[in-house]
Write a protein that holds these residues in place. Structure first.
Motif, PDB file in Angstrom:
ATOM      1  N   ASN A 134       0.733  -1.294   0.005  1.00 43.19           N
ATOM      2  CA  ASN A 134       0.064   0.140  -0.062  1.00 43.19           C
ATOM      3  C   ASN A 134       0.935   1.202  -0.055  1.00 43.19           C
ATOM      4  OD1 ASN A 134      -1.656   2.020   1.018  1.00 43.19           O
ATOM      5  ND2 ASN A 134      -3.194   0.482   1.168  1.00 43.19           N
ATOM      6  N   ASN A 135       1.675   1.297   0.928  1.00 43.67           N
ATOM      7  CA  ASN A 135       2.701   2.197   0.981  1.00 43.67           C
ATOM      8  C   ASN A 135       3.641   2.560  -0.252  1.00 43.67           C
ATOM      9  OD1 ASN A 135       1.784   3.076   3.550  1.00 43.67           O
ATOM     10  ND2 ASN A 135       3.325   1.809   4.594  1.00 43.67           N
ATOM     11  N   LEU A 136       4.038   1.405  -0.631  1.00 41.43           N
ATOM     12  CA  LEU A 136       4.975   1.569  -2.120  1.00 41.43           C
ATOM     13  C   LEU A 136       3.969   2.168  -3.064  1.00 41.43           C
ATOM     14  CD1 LEU A 136       7.016  -1.736  -2.167  1.00 41.43           C
ATOM     15  CD2 LEU A 136       7.940   0.386  -2.571  1.00 41.43           C
ATOM     16  N   LEU A 137       2.922   1.677  -3.079  1.00 35.07           N
ATOM     17  CA  LEU A 137       1.967   2.268  -4.350  1.00 35.07           C
ATOM     18  C   LEU A 137       1.647   3.484  -4.408  1.00 35.07           C
ATOM     19  CD1 LEU A 137      -0.067  -1.175  -4.654  1.00 35.07           C
ATOM     20  CD2 LEU A 137       1.134  -0.114  -6.661  1.00 35.07           C
ATOM     21  N   LYS A 138       1.517   4.005  -3.135  1.00 31.43           N
ATOM     22  CA  LYS A 138       0.881   5.334  -2.742  1.00 31.43           C
ATOM     23  C   LYS A 138       2.381   6.306  -3.165  1.00 31.43           C
ATOM     24  CE  LYS A 138      -2.532   5.475   0.705  1.00 31.43           C
ATOM     25  NZ  LYS A 138      -3.101   5.953   1.996  1.00 31.43           N
ATOM     26  N   LYS A 139       3.367   6.038  -2.815  1.00 26.47           N
ATOM     27  CA  LYS A 139       4.509   6.840  -3.212  1.00 26.47           C
ATOM     28  C   LYS A 139       4.534   6.674  -4.873  1.00 26.47           C
ATOM     29  CE  LYS A 139       7.356   6.182   1.024  1.00 26.47           C
ATOM     30  NZ  LYS A 139       8.652   5.564   1.416  1.00 26.47           N
ATOM     31  N   TYR A 140       4.594   5.800  -5.458  1.00 23.62           N
ATOM     32  CA  TYR A 140       4.612   5.486  -6.719  1.00 23.62           C
ATOM     33  C   TYR A 140       3.573   6.395  -7.537  1.00 23.62           C
ATOM     34  CZ  TYR A 140       4.907   3.501 -11.564  1.00 23.62           C
ATOM     35  OH  TYR A 140       4.952   3.244 -12.782  1.00 23.62           O
ATOM     36  N   ILE A 141       2.358   6.455  -7.065  1.00 19.37           N
ATOM     37  CA  ILE A 141       1.279   7.351  -7.514  1.00 19.37           C
ATOM     38  C   ILE A 141       1.283   8.455  -7.516  1.00 19.37           C
ATOM     39  CG2 ILE A 141      -1.300   7.582  -7.248  1.00 19.37           C
ATOM     40  CD1 ILE A 141      -1.433   4.615  -6.834  1.00 19.37           C
ATOM     41  N   ASN A 142       1.701   9.225  -6.212  1.00 14.72           N
ATOM     42  CA  ASN A 142       1.911  10.454  -5.885  1.00 14.72           C
ATOM     43  C   ASN A 142       3.109  11.034  -7.036  1.00 14.72           C
ATOM     44  OD1 ASN A 142      -0.127  11.118  -4.146  1.00 14.72           O
ATOM     45  ND2 ASN A 142       1.005  10.099  -2.396  1.00 14.72           N
ATOM     46  N   LEU A 143       4.193  10.210  -6.849  1.00 20.23           N
ATOM     47  CA  LEU A 143       5.363  10.680  -7.784  1.00 20.23           C
ATOM     48  C   LEU A 143       4.957  10.765  -9.310  1.00 20.23           C
ATOM     49  CD1 LEU A 143       8.668  11.025  -8.251  1.00 20.23           C
ATOM     50  CD2 LEU A 143       8.369   8.547  -8.886  1.00 20.23           C
ATOM     51  N   ASN A 144       4.018   9.981  -9.748  1.00 20.27           N
ATOM     52  CA  ASN A 144       3.486  10.106 -11.408  1.00 20.27           C
ATOM     53  C   ASN A 144       2.706  11.337 -11.401  1.00 20.27           C
ATOM     54  OD1 ASN A 144       4.893   7.848 -12.197  1.00 20.27           O
ATOM     55  ND2 ASN A 144       3.218   6.302 -11.427  1.00 20.27           N
ATOM     56  N   ILE A 145       1.625  11.476 -10.289  1.00 22.54           N
ATOM     57  CA  ILE A 145       0.913  12.772 -10.382  1.00 22.54           C
ATOM     58  C   ILE A 145       1.488  14.002 -10.394  1.00 22.54           C
ATOM     59  CG2 ILE A 145      -0.694  13.998  -8.926  1.00 22.54           C
ATOM     60  CD1 ILE A 145      -2.123  11.119  -8.036  1.00 22.54           C
ATOM     61  N   ASN A 146       2.671  13.731  -9.626  1.00 25.99           N
ATOM     62  CA  ASN A 146       3.514  15.290  -9.711  1.00 25.99           C
ATOM     63  C   ASN A 146       4.221  15.236 -11.158  1.00 25.99           C
ATOM     64  OD1 ASN A 146       2.735  16.101  -7.063  1.00 25.99           O
ATOM     65  ND2 ASN A 146       4.395  14.817  -6.407  1.00 25.99           N
ATOM     66  N   LEU A 147       4.466  14.289 -11.695  1.00 26.09           N
ATOM     67  CA  LEU A 147       5.148  14.474 -13.282  1.00 26.09           C
ATOM     68  C   LEU A 147       4.023  14.661 -14.171  1.00 26.09           C
ATOM     69  CD1 LEU A 147       7.209  11.059 -13.264  1.00 26.09           C
ATOM     70  CD2 LEU A 147       8.146  13.357 -13.217  1.00 26.09           C
ATOM     71  N   GLN A 148       2.984  14.392 -14.133  1.00 25.07           N
ATOM     72  CA  GLN A 148       1.885  14.622 -14.919  1.00 25.07           C
ATOM     73  C   GLN A 148       1.228  16.233 -14.884  1.00 25.07           C
ATOM     74  OE1 GLN A 148      -1.388  11.949 -15.392  1.00 25.07           O
ATOM     75  NE2 GLN A 148       0.107  10.144 -15.581  1.00 25.07           N
ATOM     76  N   LYS A 149       1.382  16.407 -13.428  1.00 26.24           N
ATOM     77  CA  LYS A 149       0.752  17.900 -13.332  1.00 26.24           C
ATOM     78  C   LYS A 149       2.041  18.682 -13.783  1.00 26.24           C
ATOM     79  CE  LYS A 149      -1.205  17.950  -8.708  1.00 26.24           C
ATOM     80  NZ  LYS A 149      -0.890  18.408  -7.496  1.00 26.24           N
ATOM     81  N   LYS A 150       3.326  18.572 -13.825  1.00 27.29           N
ATOM     82  CA  LYS A 150       4.186  19.445 -14.458  1.00 27.29           C
ATOM     83  C   LYS A 150       3.865  19.717 -16.046  1.00 27.29           C
ATOM     84  CE  LYS A 150       7.934  18.546 -11.459  1.00 27.29           C
ATOM     85  NZ  LYS A 150       9.443  18.334 -11.139  1.00 27.29           N
TER      86      LYS A 150
END
Length: 765
Positions: A114-130
């Motif tokens: 759960n924690n691994l996936l959350k970190k990975y998702i938040n990282l991708n969201i920030n990349l897409q936001k940029k």
């Protein structure tokens, strides 16, 4: 401002390379709050959440820019356009991506995963936001994620609502199963492709010869042979439980070197060897005949009879007789379930990983077993004929690999009818396409995974069929998830909430289908969390054609079941991005890398022009030529604006009756542009913009002498300047939704420090 004393030529500080001077960054600061205050009527585009499983690709760019162009055009029509972006966080696409990076994930340790996936998702969201921020999009700071605790809580409340309405039930039936996903798939996750396969004509042997001889008026005492079935999946013979034919078709008994066989009359010409027709019979007369499974001598478990059943849905193809494997075919299961038979136990032959349970095939996969069965049948003369055919087959949309039907104990939602009244489709033909893609089967909502919204149901330890009154229980869990999220379901001890000494129930450790997660957003976002900011139903749903079977359908179904109302008024579908070889650009095909940095080194307006000048209802072709053409067009627009600005820089504004001056030049174009904007036809809008520039350049020659040679303060020159000023003012508004950066820069040259977005659209209409 520099002025030549002989000719009226003014130099202005209009830098055509505006994008290199941090103007984009500065203008974004103005856009954040400038449009929110003045307008009252709302226009809402509900954002279909993309998967947060990597960087944004060209498909995302096209989707976000189209939404932005619509919203900006609506701002100029006087609407308030709050836009809240979203991301889809659950489901296999995210798990698969992380598994590839981390290689092995221990799925048993839920908290770690759960924690691994959350970190990975938040990282991708920030990349897409940029990337999305660089596109010049209107969006507030607010955004949503389907893994937010409030969203999970609301989803469980929706499940609770559906239980009350008796939409949800449990059943053991064959469902799409992917060996790569190691999970069931819903209808939304299936693609159909043409597959090359062997079609095998297999012999089910005669048992009671007396009946056969009587039916076909044969005087012989003994014959060898059987009934011919045809299949492209010989391995399913292991789970065969019934045969089926059409009672209205004509069948024949043929005599060949191999023996006597019952087959369809129409297919006789396709057999490539000598045969004789012994007799003809109508299918109805073959009722209740039994035949022996051809694998009877392979193993004692296969020594069983198969009864002949009638089904009017059997088509006049192949032998006109099909074998039914209820555990590995949905239609087979429906027919088998309708037959009056006391023993309706399904034969489950294959594990979740694709290995067979049967002793003789233990630890062998599907392909190996298929070859063994075909070879065995050939050796034992149980195959009558083999052909190669091309036919439609089911593929997993994530892995692009064939899937099978497999019996699994799952939870389902009953489907409701979708009515398309009062919905506008752009283009209109999309209505027919959407209707064709609607799934008639009930929706399988439970997945045998742990990353997702937990399905908070209980089952009886001793009797799986016993039900508990789970509605109150779901309410309690939904309150817990608001604080702790979905992980609480796996940590929670039943004794903490279910106060009963005699606990006979266990938790179901399954998750809700990812399409249910995203389909609930029209309720969670539009009607709950952002109720004050947004409206329900949304004015537009805008996504790619892959969402017909996905988000469009799941959102519509959930909304109808909850509100008896559709979640959108207009449905727009854009095409995929393809390259000059007509190949779709996507992550799965690994051909998107060439275009990944396109948004970084190109002017943002160029990408917007490329999208709006294409027919986005069809696939959008991206190539060097198409981009160069857009750069050229953008330069023409810049030159046009610069020319007018340089000639109105010394203007002294005064009141003027607009319509007398502008009627001949503007009215014809602006009316058509406004109409095209209303119907979201941006290709026409852009074509009219180019024609307008061409028209203006053709007609301007007779005015140049006056501008350049007349006295600066002459009335004639001032009137022409006013004409130019009003043309430019409205032209900038026209191009604003498409060339948003250029239009803002040019507007600032006319009205220093004023924002274009707070002004309404065309003054003369």
């Amino acid at each position: 401002m520099l002025h030549n004393s002989i000719i009226n030529i003014f130099k202005i500080n209009y830098n055509k390379d505006i994008y290199k001077n941090n103007f984009e960054k500065n203008i974004k600061k103005y856009w954040k709050n400038s449009y929110v205050k003045k307008n009252k009527n709302k226009f809402i585009i509900h954002d279909g959440p993309p998967y947060a499983n990597g960087e944004a690709h060209m498909g995302h760019v096209v989707n976000k820019i189209l939404k932005d162009v619509i919203l900006k055009s609506k701002i100029l029509f006087g609407y308030k356009t709050p836009y809240i972006m979203g991301w889809d966080c659950f489901g296999l696409p995210v798990e698969i991506k992380l598994e590839k990076k981390k290689k092995k994930i221990n799925n048993n340790n839920y908290i770690k995963v759960n924690n691994l996936l959350k970190k990975y998702i938040n990282l991708n969201i920030n990349l897409q936001k940029k990337i999305f921020k660089n596109l010049g999009l209107i969006n507030e700071k607010k955004y949503y994620k389907t893994m937010d605790y409030i969203k999970i809580s609301e989803e469980l409340k929706i499940i609770n609502n559906f239980i009350k309405k008796k939409y949800i039930y449990k059943n053991t039936i064959p469902i799409y199963w992917c060996f790569n996903c190691l999970s069931t798939l819903s209808e939304y996750e299936i693609n159909y492709k043409i597959k090359k396969d062997l079609t095998v004509f297999i012999i089910f042997l005669f048992i009671k010869l007396k009946k056969i001889l009587k039916l076909f008026n044969l005087k012989k005492k003994y014959i060898i042979g059987g009934i011919l079935i045809w299949t492209t999946t010989p391995w399913t013979i292991l789970s065969n439980q019934l045969l089926s034919l059409n009672s209205e078709f004509i069948y024949i008994l043929i005599n060949t070197i191999k023996g006597f066989f019952i087959s369809n009359y129409k297919y006789i010409k396709k057999y490539k060897f000598k045969l004789y027709i012994v007799n003809i019979i109508v299918g109805f007369n073959l009722k209740n005949l039994n035949f022996l499974n051809p694998l009877f001598c392979l193993h004692n478990t296969e020594n069983r009879k198969s009864k002949l059943n009638f089904n009017l849905n059997v088509k006049n193809k192949g032998t006109g007789i099909i074998h039914l494997s209820p555990s590995n075919g949905f239609d087979d299961y429906v027919i088998f379930n309708g037959v009056k038979n006391k023993k309706k136990i399904l034969i489950n032959i294959i594990s979740n990983k694709g290995f067979f349970y049967k002793k003789i095939f233990k630890y062998k996969n599907l392909e190996e077993t298929n070859k063994i069965i075909i070879n065995f049948l050939i050796k034992n003369n149980k195959i009558f004929n083999i052909n190669i055919i091309n036919h439609k087959y089911m593929y997993c949309w994530r892995h692009d690999k064939p899937v099978i039907y497999k019996i699994v104990n799952q939870w389902f939602i009953k489907k409701v009818l979708i009515n398309f009244k009062k919905i506008k489709f752009f283009p209109k033909k999309n209505k027919k396409i959407f209707k064709k893609t609607i799934n008639t089967k009930d929706w399988n909502i439970s997945k045998k995974r742990k990353w997702g919204t937990p399905l908070t149901f209980l089952y009886h330890k001793n009797n799986f069929k016993k039900n508990i009154k789970i509605i109150k229980f779901i309410k309690i869990i939904s309150n817990y998830t608001k604080i702790y999220g979905g992980k609480i379901w796996y940590i929670l001890n039943l004794k903490d909430i279910y106060r009963n000494k005699n606990i006979y129930f266990k938790k179901i450790e399954e998750t809700i289908d990812v399409w249910f997660n995203s389909g609930c957003t029209n309720w969670n976002i539009l009607r709950k969390k952002y109720k004050k900011n947004l409206n329900f139903p949304a004015d537009i749903f805008l996504e790619g054609p892959d969402q017909y079977r996905g988000w469009f359908q799941s959102s519509t179904l959930i909304s109808i079941m909850l509100n008896k109302e559709k979640p959108y008024k207009n449905l727009i579908v854009h095409g995929f991005v393809i390259n000059f070889n007509r190949e779709k650009i996507s992550k799965s095909l690994k051909n998107y890398k060439n275009y990944k940095n396109l948004t970084n080194y190109l002017e943002q307006d160029i990408i917007r022009i490329w999208i709006c000048s294409s027919n986005y209802y069809k696939n959008l072709i991206i190539s060097k030529e198409s981009i160069e053409e857009c750069i050229s067009t953008n330069n023409k627009i810049k030159n046009f604006i610069k020319f007018i600005l340089s000639n109105i820089i010394d203007i002294k504004k005064k009141k003027i009756k607009y319509k007398y001056i502008l009627i001949y030049i503007l009215k014809r174009y602006y009316k058509k542009i406004i109409k095209s904007n209303k119907y979201y036809n941006f290709k026409k809008v852009f074509k009219k913009i180019k024609n307008f520039i061409k028209y203006f350049n053709e007609k301007i020659y007779f005015l140049k002498d006056c501008l350049y040679l007349e006295n600066i303060n002459s009335e004639k020159r001032k009137n022409i300047q006013l004409l130019f000023y009003l043309i430019l003012k409205n032209f900038i508004k026209i191009i604003f939704p498409i060339n948003c950066y250029l239009s803002e820069y040019s507007w600032n040259k006319i009205y220093y420090n004023k924002i274009l977005m707070i002004n309404n659209f065309f003054f003369l209409l």
